[in-house]
Structure formats: structure tokens, C-alpha cells
Scaffold this motif. Structure first.
Motif, short mmCIF file in Angstrom:
data_model
loop_
_atom_site.label_atom_id
_atom_site.label_comp_id
_atom_site.label_asym_id
_atom_site.label_seq_id
_atom_site.Cartn_x
_atom_site.Cartn_y
_atom_site.Cartn_z
N SER A 1 81.25 38.85 41.89
CA SER A 1 82.53 38.73 42.59
C SER A 1 83.65 38.36 41.63
CB SER A 1 82.43 37.70 43.72
OG SER A 1 82.23 36.40 43.20
N VAL A 2 83.37 37.47 40.66
CA VAL A 2 84.37 37.12 39.67
C VAL A 2 84.65 38.32 38.76
CG1 VAL A 2 84.96 35.55 37.80
CG2 VAL A 2 83.62 34.72 39.73
N TRP A 3 83.60 39.02 38.37
CA TRP A 3 83.73 40.21 37.52
C TRP A 3 84.61 41.26 38.19
CZ3 TRP A 3 81.51 45.11 38.66
CH2 TRP A 3 81.48 46.03 37.61
N GLN A 4 84.42 41.48 39.47
CA GLN A 4 85.23 42.46 40.19
C GLN A 4 86.69 42.04 40.25
OE1 GLN A 4 82.97 42.68 43.89
NE2 GLN A 4 82.27 44.72 43.37
N GLU A 5 86.93 40.76 40.47
CA GLU A 5 88.31 40.26 40.51
C GLU A 5 89.03 40.47 39.18
OE1 GLU A 5 88.12 36.24 41.70
OE2 GLU A 5 87.67 36.68 43.80
N ARG A 6 88.27 40.44 38.08
CA ARG A 6 88.85 40.62 36.75
C ARG A 6 88.95 42.10 36.35
NH1 ARG A 6 88.62 35.62 34.05
NH2 ARG A 6 88.86 34.08 35.73
N GLY A 7 88.63 42.98 37.28
CA GLY A 7 88.78 44.41 36.99
C GLY A 7 87.53 45.08 36.49
N GLY A 8 86.43 44.35 36.34
CA GLY A 8 85.17 44.96 35.94
C GLY A 8 85.21 45.65 34.58
N ARG A 9 85.97 45.09 33.65
CA ARG A 9 86.10 45.75 32.34
C ARG A 9 84.87 45.57 31.46
NH1 ARG A 9 91.27 43.86 33.42
NH2 ARG A 9 90.83 41.85 32.47
N GLN A 10 84.17 44.46 31.60
CA GLN A 10 82.97 44.23 30.80
C GLN A 10 81.75 44.84 31.48
OE1 GLN A 10 84.07 40.05 31.03
NE2 GLN A 10 83.52 39.84 28.87
N ARG A 11 80.80 45.26 30.70
CA ARG A 11 79.57 45.84 31.26
C ARG A 11 78.67 44.71 31.73
NH1 ARG A 11 74.58 46.97 29.13
NH2 ARG A 11 75.28 46.33 27.06
N LEU A 12 78.26 44.79 33.01
CA LEU A 12 77.37 43.77 33.55
C LEU A 12 76.00 43.86 32.89
CD1 LEU A 12 78.18 43.98 37.36
CD2 LEU A 12 78.65 42.03 35.87
N PRO A 13 75.37 42.74 32.60
CA PRO A 13 74.01 42.77 32.03
C PRO A 13 72.99 43.12 33.10
CG PRO A 13 74.69 40.50 32.38
CD PRO A 13 75.88 41.35 32.72
N SER A 14 71.84 43.62 32.67
CA SER A 14 70.72 43.81 33.58
C SER A 14 69.91 42.52 33.60
CB SER A 14 69.85 44.98 33.12
OG SER A 14 69.12 44.62 31.96
N PRO A 15 69.02 42.34 34.60
CA PRO A 15 68.28 41.08 34.70
C PRO A 15 67.46 40.72 33.47
CG PRO A 15 68.15 42.25 36.77
CD PRO A 15 68.82 43.19 35.80
N ALA A 16 67.00 41.71 32.70
CA ALA A 16 66.17 41.43 31.53
C ALA A 16 66.98 41.37 30.23
CB ALA A 16 65.07 42.48 31.41
N ASP A 17 68.27 41.66 30.28
CA ASP A 17 69.10 41.62 29.06
C ASP A 17 69.25 40.19 28.55
OD1 ASP A 17 69.54 44.31 29.05
OD2 ASP A 17 71.61 44.21 29.79
#
Length: 297
Positions: free
Chosen positions: A208-224
Motif C-alpha cells: 500500500s505504501v509502495w503504491q502511494e509512492r507511484g510503484g517506481r521500485q521493483r517489489l521483491p519476491s518472498p524469497a529475494d
């Protein structure tokens, strides 16, 4: 002589049980919900499904195994052993709640109410319990990355989804923030707190925070072995800045926060009752945890 495995069933009190405990009887709980436009039968149905799921899992435990049960509210007082196999019967969040207390024990997530839960962590049905328990020591498991915070007084906190650092009541927190190995750059900040989250947490609060910031960074996967961090509502003033408000942490990288308030807390996965207490001048380092959650696939 080695001990037989122990199946530890993790569950939580249902909404129906909480209502009856608060109001005394089924009828009084039904009246209370009725005044708020809700039907107790729907709540009771979910309670019965949860209890049937728990009973089905208990029946699937091998006869030679030992057994134990622990309710969510008692997790911080339960002593887990190296031979334990955790069977979490409930919601996805219950797996996250128990993760911080483990050290490599396998975890089986059982969805007690299919259709209501996303099933990210409780991936199996009660009917699968016998098969999963029989192969608990050899079955393939996902190794999920966790996040840890270590204070300068050796207090330590581990979480599966995210760690929040800030004021206990989410008021303005004052601190100095910096990244180790970033040339010593440190910024004084006033904000509503800092969130550091994992790939598993990218399905929840972190997203939710990532979306508010525009989603510019790539989200990690659970094992990253990679975390994202965000400062919430940083306030610009002559004494506080807003240049360090997001980033990622990989491998040994650490985010360092030094307290400049009377009292801040750090808690993981929404469990505010089990928080680190931080006072003026203390520092805390946050980064990828060396331990993983072993979640049966």
C-alpha cells in the motif's frame, strides 16, 4: 534417544468466541450484533468452520507424534523445540505472527476458511494435513526472507512481513536516519514512522505504501534477499529533511535509526504488544535476517 516429532497447532480465538466471552451468552452476543446490523449466524458459521478444520488436522497427526496447541495471544510465552512441526490453522497473518519465534522448523499453513483468505501463506486445506505431516521432514519448502531489527542494547526483533519503527501511537517520531556504507550521510527527520518490508510483506502494508509512492521500485519476491523501506509522511522543516525517504536493502546492507524522541517502538507484523522499546539516543539497525521461514509448498 531422539524425541518423536511434535506437531504444534497454532490457532487464534474466533470472533464468535470473543463476542460470547465479552457478552456472556450466544443470545446477548446476537442482540449486540443485531443492533449493528449484523447477523450472528454468519459469525457462528465461520467459528464452526474454523473448529472443524482444527479437529480435522488433529485427527491427521500421526499416533506416534507428540502434540501441543498454542493460541496466537500466547505465542511469545510458548517454548518451541527443534523437533517441532508447526501447523498453522487460520489466516495468512497467523503464519507471520508465529514466524518470528522460530529457528528453522517447518511450517504448514492450513486455510481454515477458504474463500476469505488470500491463501498466500495458508496454502493447504485441512484434508491435506495427513499427507503434509507424513512428509514434513523431506517435503520441499519455500525459504522466505525475513527482516530483523537489532538495537544497540542487543534487543532483537524478527518479522516476516515488515517492521515498523516510530511512535507507539503513530504520532510524530523524531530520529536520525542513515544507510551504512553510504558515506556517513545521516538525516534528521520528523515523520509518522519508517516501514521496512520483505517480499512476503509486499502483499500487505508494504504494497500500500509502495503504491502511494507511484510503484517506481521493483517489489521483491518472498524469497529475494532484498527489502524495501519507506519513510511515512516525512516533514520538511529547518531542522528536519526529506531526502532519505525510500530505498532498498540487500545482503548485509543496514538502515540505521537513532532515536531523538522520548520513546519510540519497533514492532513486527502488526504485533504492537511485542515491541522493542527505544529511548532517546538509542540506535537500531534494520536489514535482511539471516534466518528464513521454511514454509511447506
Amino acid at each position: 534417544m531422539s524425541l518423536a516429532p511434535r506437531a504444534v497447532l497454532v490457532h487464534r480465538t474466533t470472533e464468535y468466541e470473543e463476542l460470547v466471552a465479552r457478552h456472556g451468552t450466544h443470545g446477548q452476543a446476537a442482540y449486540f450484533l443485531g443492533t449493528r446490523g449484523r447477523d450472528i449466524e454468519e459469525v457462528a458459521d465461520r467459528h464452526h468452520r474454523a473448529r472443524r478444520a482444527l479437529a480435522e488436522v488433529v485427527a491427521a497427526i500421526p499416533l506416534a507424534w507428540r502434540q501441543a496447541r498454542v493460541e496466537r495471544a500466547d505465542l511469545d510465552r510458548f517454548l518451541f523445540g527443534p523437533e517441532d512441526v508447526l501447523v498453522v490453522v487460520g489466516q495468512d497473518g497467523l503464519v507471520a505472527n508465529v514466524a518470528k519465534y522460530l529457528s528453522g522448523q517447518p511450517v504448514i499453513g492450513i486455510d481454515a476458511d477458504p474463500g476469505r483468505n488470500p491463501g498466500v501463506l495458508v496454502r493447504h486445506r485441512p484434508a491435506d494435513a495427513a499427507r503434509l505431516l507424513a512428509s514434513a521432514g523431506t517435503a520441499a519448502a519455500d525459504e522466505l526472507t525475513m527482516v530483523e531489527a537489532v538495537a544497540d542494547d542487543t534487543q532483537r526483533l524478527v518479522a516476516l512481513n515488515e517492521i515498523y519503527l516510530g511512535a507507539a501511537g503513530h504520532q510524530t517520531a523524531r530520529y536520525r536516519l542513515g544507510l551504512e556504507g553510504d558515506g556517513g550521510v545521516v538525516e534528521a527527520q520528523a515523520s509518522s514512522g519508517v516501514i521496512v518490508g520483505t517480499g512476503t510483506g509486499a502483499t500487505g502494508w508494504l504494497r500500500s505504501v509502495w503504491q502511494e509512492r507511484g510503484g517506481r521500485q521493483r517489489l521483491p519476491s518472498p524469497a529475494d534477499e532484498r527489502l524495501l523501506w519507506f519513510v511515512r509522511e516525512a516533514w520538511p522543516s529547518p531542522a528536519t529533511g526529506t531526502s532519505l525517504v525510500s530505498g532498498e536493502l540487500t545482503g548485509p546492507a543496514r538502515l540505521t535509526l537513532t532515536v531523538e524522541s522520548e520513546r519510540l517502538v519497533a514492532f513486527g507484523d502488526g504485533m504492537e504488544s511485542d515491541a522493542l522499546e527505544l529511548t532517546w539516543g538509542q540506535s537500531v539497525r534494520v536489514g535482511v535476517c539471516g534466518e528464513r521461514l521454511r514454509l511447506t509448498g
